[in-house]
Design a protein around this motif. Structure first.
Motif, PDB file in Angstrom:
ATOM      1  N   MET A   6       0.841  -1.207   0.000  1.00  0.00           N
ATOM      2  CA  MET A   6       0.000   0.000   0.000  1.00  0.00           C
ATOM      3  C   MET A   6       0.875   1.257   0.000  1.00  0.00           C
ATOM      4  SD  MET A   6      -3.267  -0.983   2.386  1.00  0.00           S
ATOM      5  CE  MET A   6      -2.530  -1.588   3.864  1.00  0.00           C
ATOM      6  N   LYS A   7       1.960   1.226   0.770  1.00  0.00           N
ATOM      7  CA  LYS A   7       2.909   2.346   0.789  1.00  0.00           C
ATOM      8  C   LYS A   7       3.498   2.564  -0.602  1.00  0.00           C
ATOM      9  CE  LYS A   7       4.515   1.900   5.593  1.00  0.00           C
ATOM     10  NZ  LYS A   7       5.647   1.910   6.503  1.00  0.00           N
ATOM     11  N   ARG A   8       3.845   1.455  -1.237  1.00  0.00           N
ATOM     12  CA  ARG A   8       4.466   1.523  -2.564  1.00  0.00           C
ATOM     13  C   ARG A   8       3.507   2.136  -3.574  1.00  0.00           C
ATOM     14  NH1 ARG A   8       5.230  -1.946  -7.002  1.00  0.00           N
ATOM     15  NH2 ARG A   8       7.308  -1.748  -7.929  1.00  0.00           N
ATOM     16  N   GLY A  27      11.271  13.466   1.332  1.00  0.00           N
ATOM     17  CA  GLY A  27      11.180  13.195   2.761  1.00  0.00           C
ATOM     18  C   GLY A  27      12.013  11.998   3.164  1.00  0.00           C
ATOM     19  N   THR A  28      11.552  11.324   4.204  1.00  0.00           N
ATOM     20  CA  THR A  28      12.327  10.218   4.792  1.00  0.00           C
ATOM     21  C   THR A  28      11.384   9.095   5.231  1.00  0.00           C
ATOM     22  OG1 THR A  28      13.972  11.778   5.621  1.00  0.00           O
ATOM     23  CG2 THR A  28      13.927   9.621   6.676  1.00  0.00           C
ATOM     24  N   GLY A  29      11.850   7.856   5.106  1.00  0.00           N
ATOM     25  CA  GLY A  29      11.079   6.730   5.639  1.00  0.00           C
ATOM     26  C   GLY A  29      10.879   5.631   4.603  1.00  0.00           C
ATOM     27  N   SER A  30      10.191   4.592   5.016  1.00  0.00           N
ATOM     28  CA  SER A  30      10.027   3.443   4.121  1.00  0.00           C
ATOM     29  C   SER A  30       9.102   3.758   2.950  1.00  0.00           C
ATOM     30  CB  SER A  30       9.503   2.239   4.914  1.00  0.00           C
ATOM     31  OG  SER A  30       8.275   2.553   5.547  1.00  0.00           O
ATOM     32  N   THR A  31       8.091   4.607   3.161  1.00  0.00           N
ATOM     33  CA  THR A  31       7.208   4.989   2.051  1.00  0.00           C
ATOM     34  C   THR A  31       7.983   5.848   1.056  1.00  0.00           C
ATOM     35  OG1 THR A  31       5.464   5.071   3.732  1.00  0.00           O
ATOM     36  CG2 THR A  31       4.881   5.836   1.522  1.00  0.00           C
ATOM     37  N   VAL A  32       8.750   6.781   1.589  1.00  0.00           N
ATOM     38  CA  VAL A  32       9.575   7.641   0.724  1.00  0.00           C
ATOM     39  C   VAL A  32      10.630   6.823  -0.023  1.00  0.00           C
ATOM     40  CG1 VAL A  32      11.322   9.477   0.771  1.00  0.00           C
ATOM     41  CG2 VAL A  32       9.134   9.798   1.929  1.00  0.00           C
ATOM     42  N   VAL A  80       7.578  15.601  -1.294  1.00  0.00           N
ATOM     43  CA  VAL A  80       6.859  14.341  -1.087  1.00  0.00           C
ATOM     44  C   VAL A  80       7.395  13.675   0.176  1.00  0.00           C
ATOM     45  CG1 VAL A  80       6.330  12.069  -2.052  1.00  0.00           C
ATOM     46  CG2 VAL A  80       6.487  14.054  -3.573  1.00  0.00           C
ATOM     47  N   ASP A  81       6.503  13.378   1.112  1.00  0.00           N
ATOM     48  CA  ASP A  81       6.944  12.761   2.367  1.00  0.00           C
ATOM     49  C   ASP A  81       5.828  11.906   2.952  1.00  0.00           C
ATOM     50  OD1 ASP A  81       8.519  12.100   4.516  1.00  0.00           O
ATOM     51  OD2 ASP A  81       8.702  14.131   5.314  1.00  0.00           O
ATOM     52  N   GLY A  82       6.197  10.990   3.807  1.00  0.00           N
ATOM     53  CA  GLY A  82       5.238  10.133   4.505  1.00  0.00           C
ATOM     54  C   GLY A  82       4.775  10.777   5.803  1.00  0.00           C
ATOM     55  N   ALA A  83       4.076   9.999   6.615  1.00  0.00           N
ATOM     56  CA  ALA A  83       3.626  10.473   7.924  1.00  0.00           C
ATOM     57  C   ALA A  83       3.365   9.260   8.809  1.00  0.00           C
ATOM     58  CB  ALA A  83       2.353  11.308   7.791  1.00  0.00           C
ATOM     59  N   ASP A  84       3.397   9.507  10.114  1.00  0.00           N
ATOM     60  CA  ASP A  84       3.064   8.449  11.073  1.00  0.00           C
ATOM     61  C   ASP A  84       1.575   8.433  11.361  1.00  0.00           C
ATOM     62  OD1 ASP A  84       5.806   7.512  11.579  1.00  0.00           O
ATOM     63  OD2 ASP A  84       6.071   9.564  12.262  1.00  0.00           O
ATOM     64  N   GLU A  85       0.973   9.618  11.346  1.00  0.00           N
ATOM     65  CA  GLU A  85      -0.495   9.749  11.458  1.00  0.00           C
ATOM     66  C   GLU A  85      -0.920  10.963  10.650  1.00  0.00           C
ATOM     67  OE1 GLU A  85      -1.644   8.057  15.941  1.00  0.00           O
ATOM     68  OE2 GLU A  85      -1.673  10.210  15.585  1.00  0.00           O
ATOM     69  N   ILE A  93       1.334  13.760  12.373  1.00  0.00           N
ATOM     70  CA  ILE A  93       2.467  13.495  13.263  1.00  0.00           C
ATOM     71  C   ILE A  93       3.535  12.872  12.381  1.00  0.00           C
ATOM     72  CG2 ILE A  93       3.387  11.985  15.054  1.00  0.00           C
ATOM     73  CD1 ILE A  93       0.966  12.420  16.703  1.00  0.00           C
ATOM     74  N   LYS A  94       4.757  13.419  12.473  1.00  0.00           N
ATOM     75  CA  LYS A  94       5.893  12.892  11.740  1.00  0.00           C
ATOM     76  C   LYS A  94       7.084  12.756  12.693  1.00  0.00           C
ATOM     77  CE  LYS A  94       6.921  14.517   7.805  1.00  0.00           C
ATOM     78  NZ  LYS A  94       7.307  13.112   7.520  1.00  0.00           N
ATOM     79  N   GLY A  95       8.120  12.064  12.214  1.00  0.00           N
ATOM     80  CA  GLY A  95       9.332  11.969  13.014  1.00  0.00           C
ATOM     81  C   GLY A  95       9.608  10.581  13.546  1.00  0.00           C
ATOM     82  N   GLY A  96       8.790   9.622  13.105  1.00  0.00           N
ATOM     83  CA  GLY A  96       9.066   8.233  13.487  1.00  0.00           C
ATOM     84  C   GLY A  96      10.465   7.816  13.071  1.00  0.00           C
ATOM     85  N   GLY A  97      10.956   8.433  12.008  1.00  0.00           N
ATOM     86  CA  GLY A  97      12.309   8.146  11.520  1.00  0.00           C
ATOM     87  C   GLY A  97      13.333   9.164  12.011  1.00  0.00           C
ATOM     88  N   ALA A  98      12.927  10.013  12.956  1.00  0.00           N
ATOM     89  CA  ALA A  98      13.814  10.992  13.615  1.00  0.00           C
ATOM     90  C   ALA A  98      14.279  12.130  12.691  1.00  0.00           C
ATOM     91  CB  ALA A  98      15.032  10.304  14.245  1.00  0.00           C
ATOM     92  N   ALA A  99      13.612  12.290  11.546  1.00  0.00           N
ATOM     93  CA  ALA A  99      14.065  13.315  10.584  1.00  0.00           C
ATOM     94  C   ALA A  99      13.165  14.551  10.592  1.00  0.00           C
ATOM     95  CB  ALA A  99      14.113  12.707   9.183  1.00  0.00           C
ATOM     96  N   LEU A 100      12.358  14.706  11.654  1.00  0.00           N
ATOM     97  CA  LEU A 100      11.301  15.730  11.653  1.00  0.00           C
ATOM     98  C   LEU A 100      11.773  17.153  11.410  1.00  0.00           C
ATOM     99  CD1 LEU A 100      10.224  16.296  15.340  1.00  0.00           C
ATOM    100  CD2 LEU A 100      11.931  14.637  14.733  1.00  0.00           C
ATOM    101  N   ARG A 102      14.517  18.419   9.778  1.00  0.00           N
ATOM    102  CA  ARG A 102      14.874  18.698   8.375  1.00  0.00           C
ATOM    103  C   ARG A 102      13.646  18.560   7.481  1.00  0.00           C
ATOM    104  NH1 ARG A 102      21.104  16.686   7.267  1.00  0.00           N
ATOM    105  NH2 ARG A 102      21.927  17.425   9.261  1.00  0.00           N
ATOM    106  N   GLU A 103      12.754  17.630   7.830  1.00  0.00           N
ATOM    107  CA  GLU A 103      11.510  17.493   7.046  1.00  0.00           C
ATOM    108  C   GLU A 103      10.689  18.775   7.121  1.00  0.00           C
ATOM    109  OE1 GLU A 103      10.891  12.668   7.466  1.00  0.00           O
ATOM    110  OE2 GLU A 103       9.925  13.961   8.912  1.00  0.00           O
ATOM    111  N   LYS A 104      10.608  19.345   8.327  1.00  0.00           N
ATOM    112  CA  LYS A 104       9.810  20.569   8.489  1.00  0.00           C
ATOM    113  C   LYS A 104      10.452  21.730   7.731  1.00  0.00           C
ATOM    114  CE  LYS A 104       7.131  20.770  12.397  1.00  0.00           C
ATOM    115  NZ  LYS A 104       6.657  21.142  13.739  1.00  0.00           N
ATOM    116  N   THR A 120      -3.573   2.810   6.952  1.00  0.00           N
ATOM    117  CA  THR A 120      -3.485   2.609   8.409  1.00  0.00           C
ATOM    118  C   THR A 120      -3.048   3.889   9.132  1.00  0.00           C
ATOM    119  OG1 THR A 120      -1.163   1.909   8.423  1.00  0.00           O
ATOM    120  CG2 THR A 120      -2.814   0.179   8.064  1.00  0.00           C
ATOM    121  N   LYS A 121      -2.525   4.864   8.386  1.00  0.00           N
ATOM    122  CA  LYS A 121      -2.024   6.103   9.000  1.00  0.00           C
ATOM    123  C   LYS A 121      -3.132   7.131   9.238  1.00  0.00           C
ATOM    124  CE  LYS A 121       2.359   4.758   8.594  1.00  0.00           C
ATOM    125  NZ  LYS A 121       3.351   5.456   7.806  1.00  0.00           N
ATOM    126  N   GLN A 122      -4.310   6.882   8.689  1.00  0.00           N
ATOM    127  CA  GLN A 122      -5.408   7.850   8.836  1.00  0.00           C
ATOM    128  C   GLN A 122      -6.056   7.711  10.211  1.00  0.00           C
ATOM    129  OE1 GLN A 122      -7.342   6.579   5.017  1.00  0.00           O
ATOM    130  NE2 GLN A 122      -7.486   8.780   4.682  1.00  0.00           N
TER     131      GLN A 122
END
Ligand code: 5RP
Length: 218
Positions: A6-8, A27-32, A80-85, A93-100, A102-104, A120-122
């Motif tokens: 789904m992320k892909r 952005g940063t993370g597995s979706t990105v 383009v970036d992902g989110a945790d919620e 809410i972002k920063g699960g990957g600790a990059a909040l 620089r992302e901001k 699942t993030k909604q």
């Protein structure tokens, strides 16, 4: 369909929003990571990328995508970036990957923020995902005490140092009914670099990958 599939799907759908010969914010993370892989397929049609983390920079460079210094440009179009919620107002809410942080920063410079998530993030109300807060190391005890006063349970993330040399405090148990107000309140605590509520700069467009396909929320 798995969560990763789904992320892909959401990530690949974002490529359609990239204008030819423009700079792309990443952005940063597995979706990105899926987005970076898709971006590599059209790398000859873009002017380069600005990156929100050392992790994404390494992946971009490994795939032959030039990474530009954010200070060398005056602006760019799509981030383009992902989110945790993410809620219905496109606040995140972002920063699960600790990059909040620089992302901001990269999101602030972008004209358009496209958030790519699996369904699942909604959420209705932000806060089930522990809120990441980046702090200057010498302030971590003080900031933790201040965060506890807001009703959450602050926990310093073990073994994590951000790209900026700071610590992450994850705040558990918050019910964030007023994201904009809380974002500002936490940022006003001395020693906080920034926090993972993206309300002042919410997403402009959300691509939600699910088993039924990719939904576009404007
Ligand atoms: C990193 C982030 C990510 O966008 C967020 O953690 C989502 O990650 P993933 O795409 O791996 O689920 O904010 O700091």
């Amino acid at each position: 369909m798995t969560q990763d599939e789904m992320k892909r799907n959401a990530a690949r759908a974002a490529v359609a929003y990239i204008e030819p010969q423009t700079i792309v914010g990443v952005g940063t993370g597995s979706t990105v990571n899926h987005f970076i892989d898709a971006l590599a397929e059209i790398k000859d049609q873009i002017a380069g990328a600005v990156s929100s983390s050392e992790q994404s920079t390494a992946r971009l460079k490994a795939l032959g995508i030039p990474v530009l210094d954010l200070n060398s440009i005056s602006g760019f179009g799509v981030y383009v970036d992902g989110a945790d919620e993410i809620n219905a107002a496109k606040q995140m809410i972002k920063g699960g990957g600790a990059a909040l942080t620089r992302e901001k920063i990269v999101a602030a410079v972008a004209k358009t923020f496209i958030c790519i998530v699996d369904s699942t993030k909604q959420v209705e109300v932000l806060g089930k995902f522990p809120l990441p807060v980046e702090v200057i190391p010498m302030a971590s005890s003080y900031v933790s005490r201040e965060l506890a006063k807001l009703g959450g349970k602050p926990v310093v993330r073990e073994g994590v140092v951000t790209d900026n040399g700071n610590l992450i405090i994850d705040v558990h148990g918050l019910h964030i009914s007023e994201p904009l107000a809380l974002e500002q309140q936490i940022n006003n605590i001395v020693g906080v670099v920034t926090n993972g509520i993206f309300a002042a700069r919410a997403a402009d467009l959300v691509l939600v990958g699910s088993a039924e396909g990719t939904q576009v929320l404007r």
